[in-house]
Design a protein around this motif. Structure first.
Motif, PDB file in Angstrom:
ATOM      1  N   PRO A  76     -80.129 -62.538 -41.107  1.00  0.00           N
ATOM      2  CA  PRO A  76     -79.264 -63.346 -40.231  1.00  0.00           C
ATOM      3  C   PRO A  76     -77.823 -62.855 -40.200  1.00  0.00           C
ATOM      4  CG  PRO A  76     -80.660 -64.764 -41.564  1.00  0.00           C
ATOM      5  CD  PRO A  76     -80.835 -63.380 -42.090  1.00  0.00           C
ATOM      6  N   GLN A  77     -77.340 -62.330 -41.346  1.00  0.00           N
ATOM      7  CA  GLN A  77     -75.988 -61.772 -41.362  1.00  0.00           C
ATOM      8  C   GLN A  77     -75.889 -60.552 -40.449  1.00  0.00           C
ATOM      9  OE1 GLN A  77     -73.424 -63.219 -43.066  1.00  0.00           O
ATOM     10  NE2 GLN A  77     -74.912 -64.834 -43.557  1.00  0.00           N
ATOM     11  N   ALA A  78     -76.942 -59.723 -40.479  1.00  0.00           N
ATOM     12  CA  ALA A  78     -76.946 -58.536 -39.619  1.00  0.00           C
ATOM     13  C   ALA A  78     -76.959 -58.925 -38.143  1.00  0.00           C
ATOM     14  CB  ALA A  78     -78.160 -57.666 -39.945  1.00  0.00           C
ATOM     15  N   VAL A  79     -77.717 -59.959 -37.798  1.00  0.00           N
ATOM     16  CA  VAL A  79     -77.757 -60.422 -36.411  1.00  0.00           C
ATOM     17  C   VAL A  79     -76.393 -60.954 -35.986  1.00  0.00           C
ATOM     18  CG1 VAL A  79     -78.767 -62.112 -34.837  1.00  0.00           C
ATOM     19  CG2 VAL A  79     -80.220 -60.933 -36.501  1.00  0.00           C
ATOM     20  N   GLU A  80     -75.780 -61.748 -36.868  1.00  0.00           N
ATOM     21  CA  GLU A  80     -74.500 -62.371 -36.540  1.00  0.00           C
ATOM     22  C   GLU A  80     -73.390 -61.337 -36.377  1.00  0.00           C
ATOM     23  OE1 GLU A  80     -71.333 -65.649 -38.393  1.00  0.00           O
ATOM     24  OE2 GLU A  80     -73.287 -65.318 -39.343  1.00  0.00           O
ATOM     25  N   HIS A  81     -73.338 -60.368 -37.278  1.00  0.00           N
ATOM     26  CA  HIS A  81     -72.220 -59.419 -37.288  1.00  0.00           C
ATOM     27  C   HIS A  81     -72.503 -58.147 -36.482  1.00  0.00           C
ATOM     28  CE1 HIS A  81     -69.948 -61.809 -40.132  1.00  0.00           C
ATOM     29  NE2 HIS A  81     -71.008 -61.886 -40.916  1.00  0.00           N
ATOM     30  N   TYR A  82     -73.761 -57.844 -36.245  1.00  0.00           N
ATOM     31  CA  TYR A  82     -74.105 -56.623 -35.509  1.00  0.00           C
ATOM     32  C   TYR A  82     -75.008 -56.967 -34.308  1.00  0.00           C
ATOM     33  CZ  TYR A  82     -72.131 -54.454 -39.660  1.00  0.00           C
ATOM     34  OH  TYR A  82     -71.285 -54.101 -40.682  1.00  0.00           O
ATOM     35  N   SER A  83     -76.321 -56.874 -34.490  1.00  0.00           N
ATOM     36  CA  SER A  83     -77.232 -57.147 -33.383  1.00  0.00           C
ATOM     37  C   SER A  83     -78.651 -57.262 -33.919  1.00  0.00           C
ATOM     38  CB  SER A  83     -77.172 -56.028 -32.345  1.00  0.00           C
ATOM     39  OG  SER A  83     -77.681 -54.824 -32.915  1.00  0.00           O
ATOM     40  N   TRP A  84     -79.554 -57.708 -33.044  1.00  0.00           N
ATOM     41  CA  TRP A  84     -80.957 -57.748 -33.421  1.00  0.00           C
ATOM     42  C   TRP A  84     -81.508 -56.337 -33.645  1.00  0.00           C
ATOM     43  CZ3 TRP A  84     -83.888 -61.164 -35.495  1.00  0.00           C
ATOM     44  CH2 TRP A  84     -83.664 -62.518 -35.303  1.00  0.00           C
ATOM     45  N   ARG A  85     -80.957 -55.368 -32.930  1.00  0.00           N
ATOM     46  CA  ARG A  85     -81.423 -53.993 -33.139  1.00  0.00           C
ATOM     47  C   ARG A  85     -81.201 -53.560 -34.583  1.00  0.00           C
ATOM     48  NH1 ARG A  85     -79.708 -50.491 -27.724  1.00  0.00           N
ATOM     49  NH2 ARG A  85     -81.788 -50.566 -26.787  1.00  0.00           N
ATOM     50  N   VAL A  86     -80.024 -53.830 -35.108  1.00  0.00           N
ATOM     51  CA  VAL A  86     -79.720 -53.476 -36.500  1.00  0.00           C
ATOM     52  C   VAL A  86     -80.625 -54.248 -37.452  1.00  0.00           C
ATOM     53  CG1 VAL A  86     -77.950 -53.568 -38.303  1.00  0.00           C
ATOM     54  CG2 VAL A  86     -77.340 -52.857 -35.967  1.00  0.00           C
ATOM     55  N   ALA A  87     -80.815 -55.545 -37.179  1.00  0.00           N
ATOM     56  CA  ALA A  87     -81.654 -56.363 -38.049  1.00  0.00           C
ATOM     57  C   ALA A  87     -83.095 -55.853 -38.086  1.00  0.00           C
ATOM     58  CB  ALA A  87     -81.625 -57.813 -37.579  1.00  0.00           C
ATOM     59  N   LEU A  88     -83.627 -55.470 -36.934  1.00  0.00           N
ATOM     60  CA  LEU A  88     -84.995 -54.958 -36.872  1.00  0.00           C
ATOM     61  C   LEU A  88     -85.138 -53.645 -37.635  1.00  0.00           C
ATOM     62  CD1 LEU A  88     -85.694 -55.778 -33.128  1.00  0.00           C
ATOM     63  CD2 LEU A  88     -86.861 -56.797 -35.078  1.00  0.00           C
ATOM     64  N   LEU A  89     -84.131 -52.798 -37.527  1.00  0.00           N
ATOM     65  CA  LEU A  89     -84.167 -51.530 -38.275  1.00  0.00           C
ATOM     66  C   LEU A  89     -84.076 -51.765 -39.774  1.00  0.00           C
ATOM     67  CD1 LEU A  89     -81.955 -49.291 -35.961  1.00  0.00           C
ATOM     68  CD2 LEU A  89     -84.435 -49.167 -36.274  1.00  0.00           C
ATOM     69  N   ILE A  90     -83.315 -52.771 -40.171  1.00  0.00           N
ATOM     70  CA  ILE A  90     -83.240 -53.131 -41.600  1.00  0.00           C
ATOM     71  C   ILE A  90     -84.612 -53.561 -42.103  1.00  0.00           C
ATOM     72  CG2 ILE A  90     -82.331 -54.852 -43.215  1.00  0.00           C
ATOM     73  CD1 ILE A  90     -79.695 -54.736 -41.666  1.00  0.00           C
ATOM     74  N   LEU A  91     -85.316 -54.365 -41.299  1.00  0.00           N
ATOM     75  CA  LEU A  91     -86.652 -54.816 -41.700  1.00  0.00           C
ATOM     76  C   LEU A  91     -87.611 -53.644 -41.871  1.00  0.00           C
ATOM     77  CD1 LEU A  91     -87.247 -58.033 -39.561  1.00  0.00           C
ATOM     78  CD2 LEU A  91     -86.691 -57.868 -41.982  1.00  0.00           C
ATOM     79  N   ALA A  92     -87.452 -52.592 -41.062  1.00  0.00           N
ATOM     80  CA  ALA A  92     -88.357 -51.446 -41.121  1.00  0.00           C
ATOM     81  C   ALA A  92     -88.185 -50.627 -42.392  1.00  0.00           C
ATOM     82  CB  ALA A  92     -88.146 -50.556 -39.902  1.00  0.00           C
ATOM     83  N   VAL A  93     -87.098 -50.835 -43.123  1.00  0.00           N
ATOM     84  CA  VAL A  93     -86.885 -50.092 -44.382  1.00  0.00           C
ATOM     85  C   VAL A  93     -87.978 -50.427 -45.389  1.00  0.00           C
ATOM     86  CG1 VAL A  93     -85.346 -49.827 -46.361  1.00  0.00           C
ATOM     87  CG2 VAL A  93     -84.401 -49.874 -44.035  1.00  0.00           C
ATOM     88  N   GLY A  94     -88.354 -51.702 -45.461  1.00  0.00           N
ATOM     89  CA  GLY A  94     -89.377 -52.115 -46.428  1.00  0.00           C
ATOM     90  C   GLY A  94     -90.698 -51.403 -46.221  1.00  0.00           C
ATOM     91  N   PRO A  95     -91.276 -51.436 -45.016  1.00  0.00           N
ATOM     92  CA  PRO A  95     -92.517 -50.701 -44.797  1.00  0.00           C
ATOM     93  C   PRO A  95     -92.402 -49.210 -45.107  1.00  0.00           C
ATOM     94  CG  PRO A  95     -92.157 -52.235 -43.014  1.00  0.00           C
ATOM     95  CD  PRO A  95     -90.920 -52.281 -43.858  1.00  0.00           C
ATOM     96  N   ALA A  96     -91.243 -48.612 -44.844  1.00  0.00           N
ATOM     97  CA  ALA A  96     -91.079 -47.186 -45.157  1.00  0.00           C
ATOM     98  C   ALA A  96     -91.244 -46.933 -46.646  1.00  0.00           C
ATOM     99  CB  ALA A  96     -89.703 -46.710 -44.679  1.00  0.00           C
ATOM    100  N   VAL A  97     -90.633 -47.795 -47.468  1.00  0.00           N
ATOM    101  CA  VAL A  97     -90.793 -47.676 -48.921  1.00  0.00           C
ATOM    102  C   VAL A  97     -92.249 -47.901 -49.309  1.00  0.00           C
ATOM    103  CG1 VAL A  97     -90.159 -48.715 -51.133  1.00  0.00           C
ATOM    104  CG2 VAL A  97     -88.407 -48.345 -49.381  1.00  0.00           C
ATOM    105  N   GLY A  98     -92.870 -48.919 -48.702  1.00  0.00           N
ATOM    106  CA  GLY A  98     -94.268 -49.201 -49.008  1.00  0.00           C
ATOM    107  C   GLY A  98     -95.194 -48.061 -48.655  1.00  0.00           C
ATOM    108  N   ILE A  99     -94.932 -47.402 -47.534  1.00  0.00           N
ATOM    109  CA  ILE A  99     -95.766 -46.268 -47.122  1.00  0.00           C
ATOM    110  C   ILE A  99     -95.713 -45.154 -48.157  1.00  0.00           C
ATOM    111  CG2 ILE A  99     -95.931 -44.397 -45.424  1.00  0.00           C
ATOM    112  CD1 ILE A  99     -95.033 -46.520 -43.317  1.00  0.00           C
ATOM    113  N   LEU A 100     -94.537 -44.853 -48.667  1.00  0.00           N
ATOM    114  CA  LEU A 100     -94.409 -43.807 -49.694  1.00  0.00           C
ATOM    115  C   LEU A 100     -95.196 -44.181 -50.948  1.00  0.00           C
ATOM    116  CD1 LEU A 100     -90.597 -42.968 -49.368  1.00  0.00           C
ATOM    117  CD2 LEU A 100     -92.538 -41.617 -48.539  1.00  0.00           C
ATOM    118  N   ALA A 101     -95.102 -45.457 -51.351  1.00  0.00           N
ATOM    119  CA  ALA A 101     -95.829 -45.903 -52.540  1.00  0.00           C
ATOM    120  C   ALA A 101     -97.336 -45.815 -52.329  1.00  0.00           C
ATOM    121  CB  ALA A 101     -95.420 -47.334 -52.896  1.00  0.00           C
TER     122      ALA A 101
END
Length: 423
Positions: free
Chosen positions: A372-397
């Motif tokens: 929500p902080q990312a949405v408020e201060h930046y945009s939904w685009r930034v927030a969605l990209l932040i969410l994608a970080v988790g799956p990237a880590v999971g894929i490597l594992a």
């Protein structure tokens, strides 16, 4: 629904079939977790009644996550999950959560409510990890599907508040009373399971730090890393999807925009129940790491695709992409638990699962606050990209876990005499 069993019948002294046992444990968990879902139901009304700030509403939601983490870590540290029968823990955990939830009726503001929400999370740590362990004792080959059905039920429970929001008009005190009764009934339902599953784990005396020994196991560590990446995305996606859909111009311009966005969120999240079943089937057929990696690629890839393209896509396409995201974002959840149940020391399965869940829910607190902080201060685009970080880590594992799984298969195959078969 049938499952592939490694046994032809039930274990000695047990009058409950495996399918019925899993159904009862899933129903018990869904009902007990109503006390968790109640926060999502009542926050919009409490925001006005108690004059909550955005930070206050976030705290009311995150408090349950915090309590769950504390309860899970205490259970793992003391070895309770491996010393006390799962059904006993689930019964008392559900009753405790119901009592804490009902006590909200006596609160007049956030200060009194927060400790009760934390206590609710602590009690529910006595429900969810033991439920996963209980289901795991009833199946071997069909374990992924069985766990997928249980988590699919919880997915529907997580989506239900959005449907209630779409309908509207439910007074918050009635919600608290209803969810408290449901939680208590969940504790009673699990007592209908008679006997133990045919594949029970050893029951050990209470032992400090017993569950943390699982972290030394590389397979468990990789499963935990994958689960953390999965949870980074999951709860923030569930919490934010309705707001994201409501921000789309085609939705925001409607006279009933709030109800419409809630209904769309319910559909896009609720479809994850089917995703859990598909994920379980794939996990049983392909192996847990490969199935989990598939789900992570689909969910993380969708988050990135939405971040890049959603402003220029038709509303119908965005909704379909969100439904695809909701399907895969939860499809891998059961596989991480199954990996722990199948690779951790059997003496400490309960503690190992508690540690995994605690680590995952710590991560959810970060993204529930940060997105929500990312949405408020930046945009939904930034927030969605932040969410994608988790799956990237999971894929490597999961890529590392899949390599280890294939190495074990090759080793076992090389050591098997010609003409013999592996069970």
């Amino acid at each position: 629904m049938t499952f592939t069993r490694s046994v032809t019948g039930m274990s000695d002294g047990n009058n409950t079939s495996p399918v019925v046992a899993v159904a009862l444990v899933a129903l018990s968990t869904l009902l007990a977790m109503s006390a968790w879902f109640s926060a999502t139901f009542v926050v919009p009304q409490l925001k006005a009644t108690w004059e909550l700030t955005p930070g206050g509403t976030a705290a009311l939601t995150i408090a349950v996550q915090l309590g769950f983490v504390v309860g899970a870590l205490l259970s793992a540290a003391m070895g309770i999950a491996d010393a006390v029968p799962g059904r006993v823990l689930m019964f008392w955990g559900a009753l405790g959560a119901a009592a804490c939830n009902a006590s909200l009726l006596l609160c007049e503001g956030l200060g009194a409510a927060l400790p009760l929400r934390v206590a609710t999370g602590v009690c529910l740590a006595g429900v969810y990890p033991p439920a996963i362990k209980e289901v795991s004792t009833w199946f071997l080959k069909g374990r992924g599907k069985a766990l997928g059905i249980m988590i699919g039920a919880l997915t529907l429970g997580s989506a239900l508040p959005h449907l209630v929001a779409a309908v509207g008009g439910v007074e918050w005190r009635l919600v608290i009373v209803t969810t408290s009764l449901l939680s208590a009934s969940g504790g009673l339902v699990v007592l209908l399971v008679r006997g133990e599953g045919p594949h029970p784990f050893p029951r050990r005396p209470v032992s400090l730090a017993a569950g943390f020994r699982s972290l030394r196991n590389r397979d468990v560590a990789l499963a935990n890393a994958g689960y953390a990446g999965h949870m980074w995305e999951l709860y923030a996606m569930w919490a934010g999807l309705g707001l994201f859909l409501g921000s789309l111009p085609e939705v925001a311009s409607q006279s009933d925009a709030e109800s419409l966005s809630a209904l769309l969120a319910f559909m896009c999240i609720g479809v994850g129940a089917a995703g859990c079943l598909v994920g379980g089937v794939l996990g049983d057929r392909w192996g847990r790491p490969r199935a989990a990696m598939t789900a992570l690629v689909c969910s993380g890839g969708t988050a990135v695709a939405l971040a890049v393209f959603y402003p220029v896509l038709p509303l119908t396409v965005v909704i379909l992409m969100c439904a695809f995201w909701g399907f895969w974002v939860i499809a891998d959840s059961a596989q991480f638990s199954a990996m722990v149940a199948e690779t951790a020391d059997p003496d400490y399965i309960g503690g190992a699962l508690s540690v995994q869940l605690a680590l995952g829910f710590v991560v959810t607190m970060l993204t529930l606050w940060g997105v929500p902080q990312a949405v408020e201060h930046y945009s939904w685009r930034v927030a969605l990209l932040i969410l994608a970080v988790g799956p990237a880590v999971g894929i490597l594992a999961m890529a590392a876990a899949e390599r280890r799984r294939r190495e074990r298969v090759l080793i076992v195959g090389a050591s098997t005499p010609l003409g013999t078969s592996q069970r």
